[in-house]
Write a protein that holds these residues in place. Structure first.
Motif, PDB file in Angstrom:
ATOM      1  N   LEU A 174     -33.832 -11.557  20.793  1.00 22.29           N
ATOM      2  CA  LEU A 174     -32.416 -11.580  20.431  1.00 22.29           C
ATOM      3  C   LEU A 174     -31.630 -10.830  21.501  1.00 22.29           C
ATOM      4  CD1 LEU A 174     -32.452 -10.982  16.589  1.00 22.29           C
ATOM      5  CD2 LEU A 174     -31.713 -13.031  17.793  1.00 22.29           C
ATOM      6  N   VAL A 175     -30.593 -11.481  22.024  1.00 16.39           N
ATOM      7  CA  VAL A 175     -29.768 -10.891  23.072  1.00 16.39           C
ATOM      8  C   VAL A 175     -28.320 -10.908  22.599  1.00 16.39           C
ATOM      9  CG1 VAL A 175     -28.981 -11.115  25.463  1.00 16.39           C
ATOM     10  CG2 VAL A 175     -31.343 -11.673  24.881  1.00 16.39           C
ATOM     11  N   GLU A 176     -27.616  -9.778  22.802  1.00 16.25           N
ATOM     12  CA  GLU A 176     -26.199  -9.724  22.462  1.00 16.25           C
ATOM     13  C   GLU A 176     -25.387 -10.290  23.620  1.00 16.25           C
ATOM     14  OE1 GLU A 176     -25.232  -6.218  19.427  1.00 16.25           O
ATOM     15  OE2 GLU A 176     -25.777  -5.509  21.435  1.00 16.25           O
ATOM     16  N   PHE A 177     -24.454 -11.178  23.286  1.00 14.92           N
ATOM     17  CA  PHE A 177     -23.582 -11.807  24.268  1.00 14.92           C
ATOM     18  C   PHE A 177     -22.137 -11.407  24.025  1.00 14.92           C
ATOM     19  CE2 PHE A 177     -27.235 -14.453  24.852  1.00 14.92           C
ATOM     20  CZ  PHE A 177     -27.143 -14.933  26.146  1.00 14.92           C
ATOM     21  N   ALA A 178     -21.395 -11.234  25.106  1.00 14.50           N
ATOM     22  CA  ALA A 178     -19.952 -11.016  25.028  1.00 14.50           C
ATOM     23  C   ALA A 178     -19.293 -12.354  25.307  1.00 14.50           C
ATOM     24  CB  ALA A 178     -19.510  -9.978  26.045  1.00 14.50           C
ATOM     25  N   ALA A 179     -18.472 -12.818  24.358  1.00  7.34           N
ATOM     26  CA  ALA A 179     -17.805 -14.118  24.490  1.00  7.34           C
ATOM     27  C   ALA A 179     -16.309 -13.891  24.646  1.00  7.34           C
ATOM     28  CB  ALA A 179     -18.102 -14.985  23.268  1.00  7.34           C
ATOM     29  N   PHE A 180     -15.819 -14.099  25.873  1.00  2.00           N
ATOM     30  CA  PHE A 180     -14.390 -14.023  26.154  1.00  2.00           C
ATOM     31  C   PHE A 180     -13.831 -15.420  25.921  1.00  2.00           C
ATOM     32  CE2 PHE A 180     -16.433 -10.752  28.667  1.00  2.00           C
ATOM     33  CZ  PHE A 180     -15.614  -9.655  28.509  1.00  2.00           C
ATOM     34  N   LYS A 181     -13.509 -15.725  24.676  1.00  2.86           N
ATOM     35  CA  LYS A 181     -13.107 -17.087  24.331  1.00  2.86           C
ATOM     36  C   LYS A 181     -11.727 -17.100  23.699  1.00  2.86           C
ATOM     37  CE  LYS A 181     -17.703 -18.980  23.829  1.00  2.86           C
ATOM     38  NZ  LYS A 181     -18.595 -19.803  23.053  1.00  2.86           N
ATOM     39  N   VAL A 198      -7.588 -13.226  24.619  1.00  8.23           N
ATOM     40  CA  VAL A 198      -8.518 -12.629  25.582  1.00  8.23           C
ATOM     41  C   VAL A 198      -7.877 -11.490  26.381  1.00  8.23           C
ATOM     42  CG1 VAL A 198      -9.950 -13.111  27.606  1.00  8.23           C
ATOM     43  CG2 VAL A 198      -9.784 -14.786  25.787  1.00  8.23           C
ATOM     44  N   LEU A 199      -6.622 -11.653  26.763  1.00  4.79           N
ATOM     45  CA  LEU A 199      -5.927 -10.689  27.635  1.00  4.79           C
ATOM     46  C   LEU A 199      -4.650 -10.235  26.943  1.00  4.79           C
ATOM     47  CD1 LEU A 199      -5.656  -9.261  30.392  1.00  4.79           C
ATOM     48  CD2 LEU A 199      -4.607 -11.347  31.265  1.00  4.79           C
ATOM     49  N   GLN A 200      -4.610  -8.969  26.544  1.00  2.00           N
ATOM     50  CA  GLN A 200      -3.481  -8.467  25.764  1.00  2.00           C
ATOM     51  C   GLN A 200      -2.755  -7.352  26.496  1.00  2.00           C
ATOM     52  OE1 GLN A 200      -5.632  -7.338  22.266  1.00  2.00           O
ATOM     53  NE2 GLN A 200      -5.581  -9.398  21.426  1.00  2.00           N
ATOM     54  N   ASN A 201      -1.467  -7.178  26.172  1.00  2.00           N
ATOM     55  CA  ASN A 201      -0.556  -6.158  26.712  1.00  2.00           C
ATOM     56  C   ASN A 201      -0.153  -6.497  28.148  1.00  2.00           C
ATOM     57  OD1 ASN A 201      -0.944  -4.875  24.250  1.00  2.00           O
ATOM     58  ND2 ASN A 201      -2.515  -3.514  25.068  1.00  2.00           N
ATOM     59  N   THR A 202       1.044  -6.071  28.542  1.00  2.00           N
ATOM     60  CA  THR A 202       1.586  -6.495  29.834  1.00  2.00           C
ATOM     61  C   THR A 202       1.379  -5.499  30.975  1.00  2.00           C
ATOM     62  OG1 THR A 202       3.740  -5.646  29.160  1.00  2.00           O
ATOM     63  CG2 THR A 202       3.333  -7.996  28.818  1.00  2.00           C
ATOM     64  N   THR A 203       1.314  -4.205  30.691  1.00  2.00           N
ATOM     65  CA  THR A 203       1.127  -3.231  31.767  1.00  2.00           C
ATOM     66  C   THR A 203      -0.269  -3.399  32.354  1.00  2.00           C
ATOM     67  OG1 THR A 203       2.598  -1.690  30.631  1.00  2.00           O
ATOM     68  CG2 THR A 203       1.185  -0.778  32.341  1.00  2.00           C
ATOM     69  N   LEU A 204      -0.328  -3.683  33.653  1.00  2.00           N
ATOM     70  CA  LEU A 204      -1.573  -3.940  34.388  1.00  2.00           C
ATOM     71  C   LEU A 204      -2.252  -5.250  33.955  1.00  2.00           C
ATOM     72  CD1 LEU A 204      -3.065  -0.333  34.465  1.00  2.00           C
ATOM     73  CD2 LEU A 204      -1.941  -1.527  36.345  1.00  2.00           C
ATOM     74  N   GLN A 205      -1.482  -6.189  33.408  1.00  2.00           N
ATOM     75  CA  GLN A 205      -2.061  -7.450  32.924  1.00  2.00           C
ATOM     76  C   GLN A 205      -2.675  -8.268  34.070  1.00  2.00           C
ATOM     77  OE1 GLN A 205       0.437 -10.847  31.600  1.00  2.00           O
ATOM     78  NE2 GLN A 205      -0.544 -10.479  29.616  1.00  2.00           N
ATOM     79  N   TYR A 206      -1.950  -8.400  35.178  1.00  2.00           N
ATOM     80  CA  TYR A 206      -2.478  -9.195  36.293  1.00  2.00           C
ATOM     81  C   TYR A 206      -3.745  -8.555  36.855  1.00  2.00           C
ATOM     82  CZ  TYR A 206      -2.795 -11.877  40.574  1.00  2.00           C
ATOM     83  OH  TYR A 206      -3.261 -12.693  41.585  1.00  2.00           O
TER      84      TYR A 206
END
Length: 194
Positions: A105-112, A118-126
């Motif tokens: 069993l392997v834990e996976f990180a899913a950026f979906k 997936v990408l929140q907040n505006t300061t340093l967003q880019y």
């Protein structure tokens, strides 16, 4: 740095998936973009949060900086030893019992999801988008597509299964663009609303 509004992430869609262990190893010696001093990694139940720590100390500690979010899932990964592969490719005689390949069993990180997922907040967003691109280059599975602006130029990004692919931006007239003058309800001057 994106606090001067010179860089934006307009559209983003991600289906990236990689082992959680690989994410942690990535940040051990990752080259972070300008403006990001460090990335705080926090896990809350089945959610992984990667939050930017700003180099600029004038940014208030109460200002939320950009963060990447991933769901953590457990998947069974099968190991296929060389001997099993050789037997599978050779001739099969009779009813030989097939050995179950070893697995773990392997834990996976899913950026979906899309940008807000997936990408929140505006300061340093880019800058955190650039970190996500680096993670996408490490992922063996999934796609990252985005439209961003950097110093006034629109850029298209497409990374599939860890490899950058050609991408372009096409501007088309949408269905709602041609009839924006009429056809809708004018709520301000509607005699039926008091």
């Amino acid at each position: 740095m994106s606090t001067d509004n010179s860089s934006h992430v307009y559209r983003l869609h991600s289906t990236l998936e990689l082992p959680l262990e690989d994410v942690h190893e990535f940040f051990e010696d990752a080259a972070l973009p300008d403006g990001v001093e460090d990335v705080d990694i926090t896990r809350r139940n089945n959610t992984l949060i990667l939050k930017a720590v700003a180099k600029d100390k004038s940014i208030s500690k109460y200002t939320p900086t950009a963060q990447l979010k991933a769901s953590v899932t457990e998947n069974r990964v099968y190991e296929e030893p060389e001997e099993v592969r050789r037997r599978a490719s050779g001739p099969q005689w009779g009813d030989e019992e097939e050995e179950e390949p070893e697995s773990e069993l392997v834990e996976f990180a899913a950026f979906k999801g899309d940008r807000e997922t997936v990408l929140q907040n505006t300061t340093l967003q880019y800058e955190m988008f650039l970190v996500l691109c680096d993670i996408a280059r490490e992922a063996e599975k999934g796609t990252l597509t985005a439209i961003t602006e950097n110093d006034g130029d629109l850029e298209a990004t497409r990374i599939v299964d860890g490899e950058e692919r050609p991408s372009s931006i096409e501007v088309v007239e949408g269905a709602g663009d041609s009839d924006s003058q009429g056809g809708g309800v004018n709520w301000r001057d509607n005699k039926f609303i008091s």
